[in-house]
Design an enzyme around this catalytic site. Structure first.
Site: not given
Ligand code: FAD
Length: 280
Positions: A17, A48, A77, A125
């Protein structure tokens, strides 16, 4: 090249990354650092996205540059927090125009400077254009519990995520337990472990704050012993990360992603430590 055609196959892979410059004045310096990682020619590179889209054009420029100069596939990302549907469609079409075929679809966190309704158009997401997604072996901080987190993860996969990359962890048993639970929930896409080499003591506080992950006693001992000597701490961090990756490969994991943070010396050392294994 599509990441889905690289991961989940028999070949062992290592990917890295990198992050884009936060400001345009940093562009050349950060680009060269990211290109240094690309020169190692890993299986692919993820680029990212700054909180709230603050680096969107730079993410694209770095990803495009890596593909064109090094022929290494990239995954850009993309966070949807605070974004309108139109701006997401625009970002995706800009990516397509730049030849980027892979997107890590993320919700993102509310940026410090943002005072609007962060999740108006996109709450999570899942939904829309999605190839890869993130997952949290030690449970996402917003989740009530692991079960709820995995139920929501399944929604992302059902919405089209073809593979998942984990948040960093420092104890592989956390990953093995997580994968067992994920499989029981019927999620069958590759779950790519994300490994973060800690090469400076000062990284630890940030990592814990950002990810909430636990540091095993074995690693705390290593840091306590070597933290005062920069070179030794760096070497110890590289060895620890290499051992984690080796253990993952030995336990049947095919693809590992390394949070190499634009440091080609760290990425290169880990790659070299595993060079024969990776060319098996
Ligand atoms: P989601 O999958 O949406 O999850 C967030 C929360 O919502 C969780 O508690 C989940 O259980 C809940 N949730 C999900 N879907 C639903 C639904 N349909 N109904 C109800 N609840 C739900 N951040 C950045 O700003 N830039 C980056 O480039 C970046 N890269 C990353 C790369 C990786 C591999 C990882 C692990 C994280 C990265 N992050 C990045 C951090 C990430 O954006 C944060 O952790 C953020 O808080 C969650 O994003 P997510 O897409 O995992 O969220």
């Amino acid at each position: 090249m599509k990441i889905s055609s690289i991961v989940g196959k028999d070949k062992l892979t290592l990917s890295f990354e990198v992050f884009p410059p936060k400001t345009d004045s940093d562009f050349e310096k950060v680009k060269e650092a990211a290109f240094g990682v690309a020169a190692i020619k890993p299986a692919y590179i993820s680029v990212t996205y700054g909180a709230g889209g603050s680096t969107s054009t730079n993410t694209l420029a770095i990803a495009k540059g890596i593909q064109e100069k090094y022929g290494v596939a990239t995954i850009a990302h993309l966070t949807c927090v605070g974004a309108s549907k139109d701006s997401i469609i625009k970002s995706l079409s800009d990516m397509r125009d730049a030849g980027i075929e892979n997107v890590l679809a993320l919700r993102g966190d509310k940026p410090k400077w943002f005072d609007g309704e962060p999740f108006k158009e996109y709450k999570y997401a899942s939904g829309g254009f999605s190839v890869g997604g993130a997952c949290y072996p030690e449970v996402h901080p917003d989740s009530a519990n692991r079960q709820e987190d995995i139920i929501n993860l399944k929604k992302k996969v059902d919405a089209g995520c073809e593979f998942l990359t984990t948040q960093m962890f420092f104890d592989n048993s956390v990953y093995y337990d997580f994968v067992e639970n994920v499989r029981k929930a019927g999620i069958d896409v590759p779950v790519i472990p994300g490994i973060m080499p800690i090469t400076r003591e000062s990284q630890i506080e940030n990592v814990i704050k950002l990810s909430g992950c636990k540091m095993p006693q074995q690693f705390i001992k290593i840091v306590d012993r070597f933290k005062e000597d920069k070179a030794s701490m760096k070497q110890a961090g590289i060895i620890y990360a290499t051992q984690q990756i080796l253990d993952l490969y030995a336990n049947g994991v095919k693809n590992v992603h390394v949070y190499s943070m634009n440091d080609s010396s760290v990425a290169g050392a880990i790659y070299n430590n595993l060079s024969d294994i990776l060319s098996m």
